[in-house]
Scaffold this motif. Structure first.
Motif, PDB file in Angstrom:
ATOM      1  N   ASP A 277       4.044  -4.853 -14.281  1.00 29.81           N
ATOM      2  CA  ASP A 277       2.704  -4.283 -14.219  1.00 29.81           C
ATOM      3  C   ASP A 277       2.462  -3.726 -12.823  1.00 29.81           C
ATOM      4  O   ASP A 277       3.008  -4.218 -11.833  1.00 29.81           O
ATOM      5  N   VAL A 278       1.647  -2.694 -12.734  1.00 35.10           N
ATOM      6  CA  VAL A 278       1.401  -1.993 -11.471  1.00 35.10           C
ATOM      7  C   VAL A 278       0.109  -2.497 -10.846  1.00 35.10           C
ATOM      8  O   VAL A 278      -0.891  -2.683 -11.530  1.00 35.10           O
ATOM      9  N   VAL A 279       0.133  -2.708  -9.519  1.00 39.66           N
ATOM     10  CA  VAL A 279      -1.027  -3.201  -8.789  1.00 39.66           C
ATOM     11  C   VAL A 279      -1.265  -2.285  -7.590  1.00 39.66           C
ATOM     12  O   VAL A 279      -0.315  -1.907  -6.904  1.00 39.66           O
ATOM     13  N   VAL A 280      -2.520  -1.927  -7.336  1.00 38.82           N
ATOM     14  CA  VAL A 280      -2.903  -1.192  -6.139  1.00 38.82           C
ATOM     15  C   VAL A 280      -3.728  -2.142  -5.286  1.00 38.82           C
ATOM     16  O   VAL A 280      -4.778  -2.614  -5.713  1.00 38.82           O
ATOM     17  N   VAL A 281      -3.243  -2.455  -4.089  1.00 37.50           N
ATOM     18  CA  VAL A 281      -3.940  -3.358  -3.175  1.00 37.50           C
ATOM     19  C   VAL A 281      -4.459  -2.513  -2.018  1.00 37.50           C
ATOM     20  O   VAL A 281      -3.716  -1.717  -1.448  1.00 37.50           O
ATOM     21  N   SER A 282      -5.729  -2.704  -1.662  1.00 39.64           N
ATOM     22  CA  SER A 282      -6.298  -1.926  -0.571  1.00 39.64           C
ATOM     23  C   SER A 282      -6.586  -2.796   0.641  1.00 39.64           C
ATOM     24  O   SER A 282      -6.781  -3.986   0.521  1.00 39.64           O
ATOM     25  N   ALA A 283      -6.560  -2.167   1.803  1.00 40.42           N
ATOM     26  CA  ALA A 283      -7.015  -2.766   3.065  1.00 40.42           C
ATOM     27  C   ALA A 283      -6.264  -4.027   3.485  1.00 40.42           C
ATOM     28  O   ALA A 283      -6.847  -4.940   4.030  1.00 40.42           O
ATOM     29  N   THR A 284      -4.993  -4.120   3.202  1.00 38.73           N
ATOM     30  CA  THR A 284      -4.188  -5.231   3.705  1.00 38.73           C
ATOM     31  C   THR A 284      -2.817  -4.692   4.088  1.00 38.73           C
ATOM     32  O   THR A 284      -2.504  -3.537   3.855  1.00 38.73           O
ATOM     33  N   ARG A 285      -2.007  -5.564   4.637  1.00 35.40           N
ATOM     34  CA  ARG A 285      -0.635  -5.169   4.968  1.00 35.40           C
ATOM     35  C   ARG A 285       0.185  -4.882   3.712  1.00 35.40           C
ATOM     36  O   ARG A 285       1.218  -4.262   3.772  1.00 35.40           O
ATOM     37  N   LEU A 286      -0.278  -5.373   2.588  1.00 35.01           N
ATOM     38  CA  LEU A 286       0.411  -5.136   1.326  1.00 35.01           C
ATOM     39  C   LEU A 286      -0.163  -3.931   0.596  1.00 35.01           C
ATOM     40  O   LEU A 286       0.077  -3.750  -0.580  1.00 35.01           O
ATOM     41  N   GLY A 287      -0.954  -3.133   1.294  1.00 33.10           N
ATOM     42  CA  GLY A 287      -1.637  -2.005   0.677  1.00 33.10           C
ATOM     43  C   GLY A 287      -0.688  -1.031   0.007  1.00 33.10           C
ATOM     44  O   GLY A 287       0.476  -0.906   0.382  1.00 33.10           O
ATOM     45  N   GLY A 288      -1.200  -0.353  -0.986  1.00 32.22           N
ATOM     46  CA  GLY A 288      -0.429   0.655  -1.690  1.00 32.22           C
ATOM     47  C   GLY A 288      -0.190   0.284  -3.133  1.00 32.22           C
ATOM     48  O   GLY A 288      -0.654  -0.743  -3.627  1.00 32.22           O
ATOM     49  N   ILE A 289       0.554   1.145  -3.809  1.00 29.96           N
ATOM     50  CA  ILE A 289       0.892   0.944  -5.211  1.00 29.96           C
ATOM     51  C   ILE A 289       2.245   0.249  -5.286  1.00 29.96           C
ATOM     52  O   ILE A 289       3.198   0.671  -4.632  1.00 29.96           O
ATOM     53  N   GLN A 290       2.310  -0.822  -6.065  1.00 23.93           N
ATOM     54  CA  GLN A 290       3.568  -1.547  -6.216  1.00 23.93           C
ATOM     55  C   GLN A 290       3.554  -2.344  -7.509  1.00 23.93           C
ATOM     56  O   GLN A 290       2.510  -2.562  -8.101  1.00 23.93           O
ATOM     57  N   LYS A 291       4.719  -2.759  -7.914  1.00 25.62           N
ATOM     58  CA  LYS A 291       4.819  -3.627  -9.077  1.00 25.62           C
ATOM     59  C   LYS A 291       4.334  -5.019  -8.693  1.00 25.62           C
ATOM     60  O   LYS A 291       4.498  -5.462  -7.561  1.00 25.62           O
ATOM     61  N   TYR A 292       3.748  -5.706  -9.653  1.00 25.25           N
ATOM     62  CA  TYR A 292       3.229  -7.052  -9.406  1.00 25.25           C
ATOM     63  C   TYR A 292       4.328  -7.980  -8.900  1.00 25.25           C
ATOM     64  O   TYR A 292       4.112  -8.791  -8.007  1.00 25.25           O
ATOM     65  N   GLY A 293       5.525  -7.867  -9.450  1.00 23.32           N
ATOM     66  CA  GLY A 293       6.635  -8.713  -9.013  1.00 23.32           C
ATOM     67  C   GLY A 293       6.937  -8.530  -7.538  1.00 23.32           C
ATOM     68  O   GLY A 293       7.218  -9.494  -6.824  1.00 23.32           O
TER      69      GLY A 293
END
Length: 96
Positions: free
Chosen positions: A12-28
């Motif tokens: 599944d795809v997750v978009v995280v904002s405003a952190t060092r993990l920001g961006g589009i990535q797979k949940y895994g």
């Protein structure tokens, strides 16, 4: 506020904002990289305010927006207290 447990798959795809993990990535990938990020800092944001995310399930349903907040859940080990009623019940069951 209701807490919803999401059972996302690694694909599944997750978009995280405003952190060092920001961006589009797979949940895994997010799950793998989370430990490094938490050990480097940012605990307050992840545990108190949470981070804004969007997720897209591979099974469909469109993008969903929300806040991802981490929390700790303490689960005590059960001790076998010989004076407890449960211990007494177990003894009665084994004697029969």
């Amino acid at each position: 506020m209701d807490i919803e447990d999401l059972d996302l798959s690694d694909e599944d795809v997750v978009v995280v904002s405003a952190t060092r993990l920001g961006g589009i990535q797979k949940y895994g990938d997010l799950a793998k990289n989370l430990g490094t990020t938490l050990s480097n800092a940012g605990l307050t944001q992840w545990f108190k305010e949470g981070v804004q995310i969007e997720y897209l399930r591979t099974s469909g349903g469109g993008w969903k927006k929300g806040t991802l907040r981490l929390y700790l859940n303490f689960v005590p080990e059960e001790e076998d207290d010989p004076n407890s009623l449960d211990s007494f019940r177990r003894e009665l069951e084994t004697d029969q």
